[in-house]
Design a protein around this motif. Structure first.
Motif, PDB file in Angstrom:
ATOM      1  N   MET A   1       0.809  -1.245   0.118  1.00  0.00           N
ATOM      2  CA  MET A   1       0.078   0.132  -0.116  1.00  0.00           C
ATOM      3  C   MET A   1       0.732   1.286   0.119  1.00  0.00           C
ATOM      4  O   MET A   1       1.959   1.205   0.604  1.00  0.00           O
ATOM      5  CB  MET A   1      -1.034   0.196   1.245  1.00  0.00           C
ATOM      6  CG  MET A   1      -2.049  -0.798   1.138  1.00  0.00           C
ATOM      7  SD  MET A   1      -3.079  -0.115   2.426  1.00  0.00           S
ATOM      8  CE  MET A   1      -4.420  -1.394   2.248  1.00  0.00           C
ATOM      9  N   SER A   2       0.306   2.246  -0.563  1.00  0.00           N
ATOM     10  CA  SER A   2       1.312   3.468  -0.754  1.00  0.00           C
ATOM     11  C   SER A   2       0.538   4.587   0.043  1.00  0.00           C
ATOM     12  O   SER A   2      -0.307   4.199   0.801  1.00  0.00           O
ATOM     13  CB  SER A   2       1.184   3.894  -2.126  1.00  0.00           C
ATOM     14  OG  SER A   2      -0.368   4.465  -2.442  1.00  0.00           O
ATOM     15  N   LEU A   3       1.241   5.596   0.554  1.00  0.00           N
ATOM     16  CA  LEU A   3       1.180   6.746   1.555  1.00  0.00           C
ATOM     17  C   LEU A   3      -0.370   7.396   1.076  1.00  0.00           C
ATOM     18  O   LEU A   3      -1.054   7.867   1.947  1.00  0.00           O
ATOM     19  CB  LEU A   3       2.161   7.545   1.787  1.00  0.00           C
ATOM     20  CG  LEU A   3       2.140   8.574   2.712  1.00  0.00           C
ATOM     21  CD1 LEU A   3       1.940   7.827   4.064  1.00  0.00           C
ATOM     22  CD2 LEU A   3       3.253   9.685   2.881  1.00  0.00           C
ATOM     23  N   VAL A   4      -0.507   7.384  -0.291  1.00  0.00           N
ATOM     24  CA  VAL A   4      -1.439   8.159  -0.670  1.00  0.00           C
ATOM     25  C   VAL A   4      -2.797   7.409  -0.284  1.00  0.00           C
ATOM     26  O   VAL A   4      -3.889   7.873  -0.091  1.00  0.00           O
ATOM     27  CB  VAL A   4      -1.409   8.253  -2.290  1.00  0.00           C
ATOM     28  CG1 VAL A   4      -2.569   9.015  -2.913  1.00  0.00           C
ATOM     29  CG2 VAL A   4      -0.121   9.312  -2.545  1.00  0.00           C
ATOM     30  N   THR A   5      -2.835   6.294  -0.348  1.00  0.00           N
ATOM     31  CA  THR A   5      -4.175   5.480   0.004  1.00  0.00           C
ATOM     32  C   THR A   5      -4.234   5.464   1.552  1.00  0.00           C
ATOM     33  O   THR A   5      -5.606   5.425   1.865  1.00  0.00           O
ATOM     34  CB  THR A   5      -4.027   4.040  -0.465  1.00  0.00           C
ATOM     35  OG1 THR A   5      -2.885   3.309  -0.025  1.00  0.00           O
ATOM     36  CG2 THR A   5      -3.986   3.851  -2.139  1.00  0.00           C
ATOM     37  N   LEU A   6      -3.282   5.516   2.127  1.00  0.00           N
ATOM     38  CA  LEU A   6      -3.498   5.617   3.731  1.00  0.00           C
ATOM     39  C   LEU A   6      -3.752   7.030   4.143  1.00  0.00           C
ATOM     40  O   LEU A   6      -4.421   6.944   5.485  1.00  0.00           O
ATOM     41  CB  LEU A   6      -2.218   5.208   4.293  1.00  0.00           C
ATOM     42  CG  LEU A   6      -2.142   3.734   4.261  1.00  0.00           C
ATOM     43  CD1 LEU A   6      -0.735   3.206   4.933  1.00  0.00           C
ATOM     44  CD2 LEU A   6      -3.174   2.692   4.953  1.00  0.00           C
ATOM     45  N   LEU A   7      -3.439   7.899   3.585  1.00  0.00           N
ATOM     46  CA  LEU A   7      -3.608   9.493   3.792  1.00  0.00           C
ATOM     47  C   LEU A   7      -4.996   9.806   4.199  1.00  0.00           C
ATOM     48  O   LEU A   7      -5.277  10.387   5.435  1.00  0.00           O
ATOM     49  CB  LEU A   7      -3.226  10.535   2.820  1.00  0.00           C
ATOM     50  CG  LEU A   7      -2.983  11.749   3.346  1.00  0.00           C
ATOM     51  CD1 LEU A   7      -2.174  11.971   4.436  1.00  0.00           C
ATOM     52  CD2 LEU A   7      -2.506  12.863   2.071  1.00  0.00           C
ATOM     53  N   PRO A   8      -6.027   9.377   3.538  1.00  0.00           N
ATOM     54  CA  PRO A   8      -7.408   9.873   3.958  1.00  0.00           C
ATOM     55  C   PRO A   8      -7.636   8.988   5.494  1.00  0.00           C
ATOM     56  O   PRO A   8      -8.317   9.582   6.221  1.00  0.00           O
ATOM     57  CB  PRO A   8      -8.479   9.190   2.978  1.00  0.00           C
ATOM     58  CG  PRO A   8      -7.451   9.036   1.494  1.00  0.00           C
ATOM     59  CD  PRO A   8      -5.938   8.843   2.500  1.00  0.00           C
ATOM     60  N   PHE A   9      -7.511   7.778   5.488  1.00  0.00           N
ATOM     61  CA  PHE A   9      -7.699   7.260   6.780  1.00  0.00           C
ATOM     62  C   PHE A   9      -6.956   7.726   7.979  1.00  0.00           C
ATOM     63  O   PHE A   9      -7.499   8.048   9.031  1.00  0.00           O
ATOM     64  CB  PHE A   9      -7.167   5.701   6.931  1.00  0.00           C
ATOM     65  CG  PHE A   9      -7.984   4.876   5.769  1.00  0.00           C
ATOM     66  CD1 PHE A   9      -9.540   4.557   6.017  1.00  0.00           C
ATOM     67  CD2 PHE A   9      -7.409   4.520   4.555  1.00  0.00           C
ATOM     68  CE1 PHE A   9     -10.269   4.032   4.917  1.00  0.00           C
ATOM     69  CE2 PHE A   9      -8.448   3.739   3.669  1.00  0.00           C
ATOM     70  CZ  PHE A   9      -9.898   3.569   3.966  1.00  0.00           C
ATOM     71  N   ILE A  10      -5.527   8.283   7.815  1.00  0.00           N
ATOM     72  CA  ILE A  10      -4.950   9.054   8.912  1.00  0.00           C
ATOM     73  C   ILE A  10      -5.492  10.131   9.056  1.00  0.00           C
ATOM     74  O   ILE A  10      -5.638  10.661  10.318  1.00  0.00           O
ATOM     75  CB  ILE A  10      -3.482   9.017   8.440  1.00  0.00           C
ATOM     76  CG1 ILE A  10      -2.766   7.854   8.390  1.00  0.00           C
ATOM     77  CG2 ILE A  10      -2.760  10.228   9.468  1.00  0.00           C
ATOM     78  CD1 ILE A  10      -1.436   8.017   7.672  1.00  0.00           C
ATOM     79  N   VAL A  11      -5.998  11.146   8.231  1.00  0.00           N
ATOM     80  CA  VAL A  11      -6.705  12.365   8.565  1.00  0.00           C
ATOM     81  C   VAL A  11      -8.250  12.085   9.120  1.00  0.00           C
ATOM     82  O   VAL A  11      -8.374  12.757  10.151  1.00  0.00           O
ATOM     83  CB  VAL A  11      -7.023  13.032   7.081  1.00  0.00           C
ATOM     84  CG1 VAL A  11      -7.992  14.237   7.336  1.00  0.00           C
ATOM     85  CG2 VAL A  11      -5.607  13.616   6.435  1.00  0.00           C
ATOM     86  N   LEU A  12      -8.820  11.019   8.856  1.00  0.00           N
ATOM     87  CA  LEU A  12     -10.143  10.787   9.526  1.00  0.00           C
ATOM     88  C   LEU A  12      -9.917  10.403  10.903  1.00  0.00           C
ATOM     89  O   LEU A  12     -10.619  10.832  11.962  1.00  0.00           O
ATOM     90  CB  LEU A  12     -10.734   9.617   8.819  1.00  0.00           C
ATOM     91  CG  LEU A  12     -12.153   9.237   9.167  1.00  0.00           C
ATOM     92  CD1 LEU A  12     -12.772  10.581   9.201  1.00  0.00           C
ATOM     93  CD2 LEU A  12     -12.528   8.074   8.435  1.00  0.00           C
ATOM     94  N   ILE A  13      -8.732   9.521  11.206  1.00  0.00           N
ATOM     95  CA  ILE A  13      -8.461   9.179  12.495  1.00  0.00           C
ATOM     96  C   ILE A  13      -8.079  10.236  13.284  1.00  0.00           C
ATOM     97  O   ILE A  13      -8.445  10.711  14.626  1.00  0.00           O
ATOM     98  CB  ILE A  13      -7.300   8.165  12.527  1.00  0.00           C
ATOM     99  CG1 ILE A  13      -8.185   6.811  11.905  1.00  0.00           C
ATOM    100  CG2 ILE A  13      -6.965   7.878  14.011  1.00  0.00           C
ATOM    101  CD1 ILE A  13      -7.178   5.744  11.731  1.00  0.00           C
TER     102      ILE A  13
END
Length: 164
Positions: A1-13
């Protein structure tokens, strides 16, 4: 997985963490306010009733809502503990000295002068200022409005109307 796909989840958390932290802080402030209540304090319930605290227990508060009216409320039902001035203003209509609280809505307090200049400016303030447009025909402006209306068209009587 790349950082771009994880970024929305990190912002939401992160947003959820900040919201729960803010809500928890508000709950702690409300609990502290309720724990600092003392007999004689004016309070407003979450239902909007104003009363005076008569007795504070662990989970309940006995409120004096009027002569001979004592009500038992849960501590959580107290929405705000009011200052004495605020409680008296709302419940009894007693105002404290508002002279010191009044802020002028104009700069008159900044430009006050001695009496001689004040009398001259007061005399000029008595005359109303006409801000309306002047027509080219200034003579007609001096006539009353009713005279102009009578000259334009005669008034109809006896139920006659302009409808066709």
């Amino acid at each position: 997985m790349s950082l771009v796909t994880l970024l929305p989840f990190i912002v939401l958390i992160g947003a959820m963490f900040l919201m729960t932290r803010s809500a928890k802080k508000k709950q702690q402030q409300a609990a502290q306010m309720r724990n600092e209540m003392q007999p004689g304090s004016g309070v407003r319930t979450i239902g909007g009733m104003y009363a005076t605290v008569k007795e504070v227990n662990e989970d309940t508060v006995l409120l004096d809502a009027g002569p001979g009216v004592d009500l038992l409320f849960a501590k959580n039902a107290i929405g705000a503990v009011l200052t004495d001035d605020e409680y008296n203003r709302i419940v009894h209509g007693i105002e404290h000295d508002l002279k010191s609280d009044i802020i002028p809505d104009d700069a008159s307090s900044l430009t006050e002068t001695d009496g001689s200049d004040a009398d001259a400016s007061a005399a000029s303030d008595d005359k109303p200022i006409d801000l309306g447009k002047k027509d080219a025909d200034d003579d007609a402006a001096d006539e009353p409005a009713e005279a102009k209306a009578d000259d334009a068209e005669p008034k109809k009587t006896d139920g006659e109307s302009d409808a066709k």
